[in-house]
Scaffold this motif. Structure first.
Motif, short mmCIF file in Angstrom:
data_model
loop_
_atom_site.label_atom_id
_atom_site.label_comp_id
_atom_site.label_asym_id
_atom_site.label_seq_id
_atom_site.Cartn_x
_atom_site.Cartn_y
_atom_site.Cartn_z
N ASP A 51 0.70 -1.48 -0.02
CA ASP A 51 0.04 -0.27 0.00
C ASP A 51 0.83 1.80 -0.11
N ASN A 52 2.68 1.16 -0.06
CA ASN A 52 2.89 2.63 -0.44
C ASN A 52 3.14 3.03 0.93
N SER A 53 3.08 2.35 1.95
CA SER A 53 3.10 3.17 3.41
C SER A 53 4.56 3.84 3.94
N LEU A 54 6.06 2.86 3.85
CA LEU A 54 6.91 3.28 3.30
C LEU A 54 6.99 5.41 2.40
N ALA A 55 6.83 4.49 1.12
CA ALA A 55 7.36 6.10 0.35
C ALA A 55 6.00 7.01 0.77
N ASN A 56 5.02 6.97 1.27
CA ASN A 56 4.10 7.79 1.81
C ASN A 56 4.76 9.07 3.59
N HIS A 57 5.31 7.87 4.25
CA HIS A 57 5.61 8.54 5.61
C HIS A 57 6.82 8.77 5.47
N LEU A 58 7.44 8.92 4.26
CA LEU A 58 8.91 9.55 4.04
C LEU A 58 8.97 10.45 3.08
N GLY A 59 7.53 10.49 2.20
CA GLY A 59 7.88 11.17 1.17
C GLY A 59 8.26 11.53 -0.02
N PHE A 60 9.07 10.01 -0.27
CA PHE A 60 9.00 9.30 -1.51
C PHE A 60 8.54 9.20 -2.45
N ASN A 61 9.30 9.59 -4.00
CA ASN A 61 7.94 9.32 -4.93
C ASN A 61 8.50 8.56 -6.10
N MET A 62 9.51 8.04 -5.66
CA MET A 62 10.81 7.12 -7.17
C MET A 62 11.58 6.02 -6.36
N VAL A 63 11.64 5.59 -6.84
CA VAL A 63 12.36 4.14 -6.86
C VAL A 63 13.43 4.23 -7.64
N PRO A 64 14.71 3.14 -7.11
CA PRO A 64 14.79 2.44 -5.59
C PRO A 64 15.70 3.72 -5.06
N GLN B 294 8.64 13.21 7.75
CA GLN B 294 7.50 12.23 9.02
C GLN B 294 5.64 12.42 8.11
N GLY B 295 4.66 11.98 8.49
CA GLY B 295 3.86 11.87 8.73
C GLY B 295 2.32 12.66 7.86
N LYS B 296 1.45 12.92 7.84
CA LYS B 296 0.94 13.14 5.69
C LYS B 296 1.42 14.06 5.71
N SER B 297 1.31 14.25 4.17
CA SER B 297 1.47 15.43 3.84
C SER B 297 0.57 16.92 3.87
N ASP B 298 0.87 17.80 3.53
CA ASP B 298 -0.63 18.80 4.15
C ASP B 298 -0.70 19.12 2.86
N ASN B 299 -0.37 18.66 1.28
CA ASN B 299 -0.32 19.18 -0.06
C ASN B 299 -2.02 18.43 0.27
N LEU B 300 -3.42 18.43 -0.17
CA LEU B 300 -4.70 17.88 -0.47
C LEU B 300 -4.50 17.07 -1.54
N GLU B 301 -4.08 17.74 -2.39
CA GLU B 301 -3.86 17.04 -3.87
C GLU B 301 -2.68 15.84 -3.41
N LYS B 302 -1.78 15.55 -2.74
CA LYS B 302 -0.91 14.46 -2.64
C LYS B 302 -1.95 13.84 -1.50
N GLN B 303 -2.64 14.07 -0.31
CA GLN B 303 -3.51 12.90 -0.09
C GLN B 303 -4.15 12.40 -0.65
#
Length: 210
Positions: free
Chosen positions: A47-60, A110-119
């Motif tokens: 569910d992409n939890s780690l990327a959402n938590h750390l703000g990653f948008n690509m890999v690796p 860390q935590g939820k983005s304050d950007n509504l579009e990204k949320q």
């Protein structure tokens, strides 16, 4: 993965462990072919939890965490083929340095983005993941397509759309050249779409888009 297996074998006796995290909404079965010859542990982040938590948008990506849970290195676009990246990890393993800051160091929040579009993009990604898990391909793609329009720089969302639409490009081998060409094509299409949307809001355009 062979590169990381070689690195792990060289350093596993230096009080070092390697954990790989695969972002795949298709689950463990999609990942097994790529890790069958590795001896380090791999977990699935469906569910992409780690990327959402750390703000990653690509890999690796690369994260080095010490025994106390302190992050000593965090880098988006971290490659086993990059000697500078590997040397940084080796210095941390040996204790030569306490922390490494690489060029273009990732500044995570860390935590939820304050950007509504990204949320909203995160929510649609999770919904797309759910539809995929129950076999509703078209519904999943609709949510993922809309998620990407809200967060066009998020390669993780983009990759999952590709995997669903073009599974042959990922198995038995990952076609990186196709991915690069597809990315260019989609970016061009998205630029036109955004311009058309802007024209609609303003009621006019500086130039006509064919």
């Amino acid at each position: 993965m062979p590169g990381w297996q070689d690195f792990y074998e060289r350093h596993r006796n230096q009080d070092f462990e390697l954990l790989s995290v695969s972002v795949d909404i298709q689950g463990a079965e999609a990942v097994k072919p790529y890790v069958k010859n590795t001896s380090f542990q791999t977990v699935i982040d469906a569910d992409n939890s780690l990327a959402n938590h750390l703000g990653f948008n690509m890999v690796p990506n690369g994260i080095f965490i010490d025994k106390n849970g302190t992050i000593r290195l965090i880098k988006q676009k971290f490659y086993v083929s990059d000697s500078e990246h590997l040397e940084a990890v080796e210095k941390l393993i040996s204790g030569t340095v306490e922390k490494v800051v690489l060029e273009d160091q990732h500044h995570y929040a860390q935590g939820k983005s304050d950007n509504l579009e990204k949320q909203l993009a995160e929510t649609k990604f999770k919904l797309g993941m759910h539809y995929t898990s129950i076999g509703k391909k078209e519904e999943a793609l609709k949510e993922l397509d809309e998620a990407l329009l809200l967060d066009t720089d998020n390669f993780l969302i983009r990759k999952q759309r590709w995997y669903i639409r073009h599974p042959e490009k990922f198995s038995p081998n990952i076609d990186t050249e196709w991915q690069q060409n597809q990315l260019k094509k989609e970016k061009a299409e998205e630029a036109i779409l955004k311009e058309n949307q802007s024209c609609g809001l303003e009621g006019y355009c500086d130039r006509q888009v064919e």
